[in-house]
Design a protein around this motif. Sequence first.
Motif, PDB file in Angstrom:
ATOM      1  N   MET A  96       0.825  -1.201   0.000  1.00 50.38           N
ATOM      2  CA  MET A  96       0.000   0.000   0.000  1.00 50.38           C
ATOM      3  C   MET A  96       0.867   1.263   0.000  1.00 50.38           C
ATOM      4  N   LEU A  97       1.908   1.264   0.836  1.00 54.47           N
ATOM      5  CA  LEU A  97       2.791   2.438   0.908  1.00 54.47           C
ATOM      6  C   LEU A  97       3.554   2.625  -0.392  1.00 54.47           C
ATOM      7  N   ASN A  98       3.935   1.515  -1.046  1.00 53.26           N
ATOM      8  CA  ASN A  98       4.651   1.635  -2.319  1.00 53.26           C
ATOM      9  C   ASN A  98       3.754   2.257  -3.388  1.00 53.26           C
ATOM     10  N   ILE A  99       2.485   1.850  -3.418  1.00 54.35           N
ATOM     11  CA  ILE A  99       1.573   2.389  -4.429  1.00 54.35           C
ATOM     12  C   ILE A  99       1.330   3.876  -4.184  1.00 54.35           C
ATOM     13  N   ILE A 100       1.051   4.235  -2.940  1.00 50.03           N
ATOM     14  CA  ILE A 100       0.814   5.660  -2.633  1.00 50.03           C
ATOM     15  C   ILE A 100       2.089   6.471  -2.851  1.00 50.03           C
ATOM     16  N   GLY A 101       3.239   5.882  -2.479  1.00 46.99           N
ATOM     17  CA  GLY A 101       4.509   6.586  -2.708  1.00 46.99           C
ATOM     18  C   GLY A 101       4.750   6.811  -4.184  1.00 46.99           C
ATOM     19  N   ASN A 102       4.406   5.860  -4.999  1.00 41.30           N
ATOM     20  CA  ASN A 102       4.572   6.039  -6.450  1.00 41.30           C
ATOM     21  C   ASN A 102       3.650   7.144  -6.952  1.00 41.30           C
ATOM     22  N   ALA A 103       2.403   7.186  -6.405  1.00 37.58           N
ATOM     23  CA  ALA A 103       1.449   8.206  -6.859  1.00 37.58           C
ATOM     24  C   ALA A 103       1.936   9.610  -6.516  1.00 37.58           C
ATOM     25  N   GLN A 104       2.492   9.792  -5.312  1.00 39.29           N
ATOM     26  CA  GLN A 104       2.886  11.142  -4.901  1.00 39.29           C
ATOM     27  C   GLN A 104       4.092  11.659  -5.683  1.00 39.29           C
ATOM     28  N   ASN A 105       4.851  10.747  -6.319  1.00 40.91           N
ATOM     29  CA  ASN A 105       6.025  11.185  -7.077  1.00 40.91           C
ATOM     30  C   ASN A 105       5.670  11.815  -8.412  1.00 40.91           C
ATOM     31  N   PHE A 106       4.407  11.656  -8.844  1.00 47.30           N
ATOM     32  CA  PHE A 106       4.051  12.137 -10.174  1.00 47.30           C
ATOM     33  C   PHE A 106       2.876  13.096 -10.117  1.00 47.30           C
TER      34      PHE A 106
ATOM     35  N   ASN B  73       1.510  16.802 -10.496  1.00 51.11           N
ATOM     36  CA  ASN B  73       1.962  18.020 -11.206  1.00 51.11           C
ATOM     37  C   ASN B  73       0.893  19.113 -11.233  1.00 51.11           C
ATOM     38  N   LYS B  74      -0.166  18.922 -10.417  1.00 48.95           N
ATOM     39  CA  LYS B  74      -1.237  19.920 -10.405  1.00 48.95           C
ATOM     40  C   LYS B  74      -1.173  20.721  -9.103  1.00 48.95           C
ATOM     41  N   LYS B  75      -1.862  21.848  -9.120  1.00 44.84           N
ATOM     42  CA  LYS B  75      -1.838  22.714  -7.929  1.00 44.84           C
ATOM     43  C   LYS B  75      -2.592  22.057  -6.787  1.00 44.84           C
ATOM     44  N   ASP B  76      -3.793  21.582  -7.045  1.00 43.23           N
ATOM     45  CA  ASP B  76      -4.564  20.875  -6.027  1.00 43.23           C
ATOM     46  C   ASP B  76      -4.353  19.377  -6.207  1.00 43.23           C
ATOM     47  N   LYS B  77      -3.610  18.789  -5.296  1.00 41.04           N
ATOM     48  CA  LYS B  77      -3.251  17.375  -5.407  1.00 41.04           C
ATOM     49  C   LYS B  77      -4.086  16.561  -4.422  1.00 41.04           C
ATOM     50  N   PHE B  78      -4.552  15.411  -4.895  1.00 43.21           N
ATOM     51  CA  PHE B  78      -5.301  14.553  -3.974  1.00 43.21           C
ATOM     52  C   PHE B  78      -5.109  13.083  -4.370  1.00 43.21           C
ATOM     53  N   ILE B  79      -5.272  12.237  -3.358  1.00 45.25           N
ATOM     54  CA  ILE B  79      -5.273  10.786  -3.546  1.00 45.25           C
ATOM     55  C   ILE B  79      -6.511  10.246  -2.830  1.00 45.25           C
ATOM     56  N   LEU B  80      -7.356   9.540  -3.573  1.00 47.07           N
ATOM     57  CA  LEU B  80      -8.585   8.975  -3.020  1.00 47.07           C
ATOM     58  C   LEU B  80      -8.434   7.464  -2.883  1.00 47.07           C
TER      59      LEU B  80
ATOM     60  N   GLN C 175      -6.696   6.261  -6.231  1.00 48.53           N
ATOM     61  CA  GLN C 175      -6.856   7.169  -7.367  1.00 48.53           C
ATOM     62  C   GLN C 175      -6.138   8.487  -7.088  1.00 48.53           C
ATOM     63  N   ASP C 176      -5.393   8.976  -8.089  1.00 50.08           N
ATOM     64  CA  ASP C 176      -4.726  10.278  -7.951  1.00 50.08           C
ATOM     65  C   ASP C 176      -5.056  11.138  -9.164  1.00 50.08           C
ATOM     66  N   ASN C 177      -4.742  12.433  -9.046  1.00 51.93           N
ATOM     67  CA  ASN C 177      -4.942  13.367 -10.157  1.00 51.93           C
ATOM     68  C   ASN C 177      -3.606  13.853 -10.687  1.00 51.93           C
TER      69      ASN C 177
END
Length: 502
Positions: free
Chosen positions: A381-391, A393-400, A415-417
């Motif tokens: 789980m941490l690897n997936i979320i860590g991968n998402a946060q590395n990419f 590029n928007k002003k309002d960032k979120f992970i659902l 899910q990320d934006n």
Amino acid sequence: MSIRIKLLLSYTGMLLVSLLVFALTASLFTIAATGDIHSFRDFYKVHYQLNPLTEEEESIFLELKYLAKNEPDELMNQELLQDYDFKLKTVRAGLYVRRESNQVFESHTFNQPELEEHLPPYELDNHHIRDTFNIGERFYAYAKFDFRYSDGAKGSVYVIHERSPFGEVTRKLLPMIVVLLIGIIVIANAMLYRWITRSVVKPLNLLRSSTEHIMEGNLQFALDLRSKDEIGLLNEAFENMRKRLYESVQLRLQDEENRKELISNISHDLRTPITNIKGYIEGIRDGVADTPEKMDKYVNIIYSKTIDLDKLVDELFLYSKLDLKQIPFLFENVSIVSFLDDCMDELHYEMEEKGILLKWGERPSRDIEVVADLEKLKRAMLNIIGNAQNFMNKKDKFILISVQASPEWVTVEIQDNGMGISSEDIPHIFERFYRAERSRNSSTGGSGLGLAIARQIIEGHGGSIWVSSELGVGTSFYFKLRRTKDLGGTHADDNPDSDHRG
């Protein structure tokens, strides 16, 4: 059809054909062969040409012959002749007596008006007293004796037996029929041999040729699997073995290629932080860090790079052990909702510092239990979320994070934006050391092992992991875990509500 049945049918057929040919040949020779081996010319004469009469007929004929020699005039006695004719009728034969060109007596057995015309001429030396003749389609065998009456007139006495015309046809065609029967045996053997050869020998030769191909190292061929007998099953097993061997060789070559790529990737990922560490240490040694502030900066950078190296080595070690299945999984019943709550709490401040909002998307109304190794699932789980946060590029960032449940499975969505993943990269993102960014910059792309480790962990749970993404919009990672059995038989927890947590 099995080989056993083929052999049984072939030999049974050959036996029946041979017995039939033997029976026919024996019958023909019984009907037509003379048994006289002194003359080749006489060999093909029919038996009744020399012995046309039965034993009873022969006895009567000898009596008539005796009368012809000693009391020829008695052969003019109609009552005597009728008595002999009656005896011959009982054995289906008849009597005929002539004097010169006149008929003295003719048996009513024949009922043949043309009989007199087909009788042979007189031969008083009696060299040929037995022979055959035919009238139309009727065939007769006879024994005769020519003599002279007391007044010198020529006379003949005949004992005649009507025979089947098949005997004469057989006699005439006997050589051709024998050759034909021999030909049938030869052709039958040839056809059976060809059948056995095509169904047994040819597949075996093909199998032998295939083994020679394998001995030469050639595995890129295919066996003909149309046959369904034992050899066909053997060929099928051999073909499966060839495919497995070919796959094994290809896998070995691929593993060798992967090993080379792994060494290259490890060398690349280790070289960058080591080069940085080396550069900063040289700067300290050369006096570039001539102030306490610079010295602290250099030391912090060296420490950060050392942490990256330690993390990389740790991930390499973990991936290697997972790949070799050397790490046991300790499964237990885990509440997926509570587990995700703990993960979100642990990452809350880290995500907040990076400006990322981590929250629930679809949260079940009550706990759902899955079968999982808690420690390893947390690492995935941490690897997936860590991968998402590395990419991001928007002003309002979120992970659902969302959870959906079925009677047997629980699906977790992250899910990320972020910037999204191209369709060319999606099939490869779970490969080790693969980075969507071609620059292979570990500062933005990570070690390249995080998602590979996540896949190993999820698949080790008996689940599956996949991704969907759209460039410029965002990415969704999914993984599926097996659900524990619901003893209550209801799934009220499958209806999520929206409970957003910051």
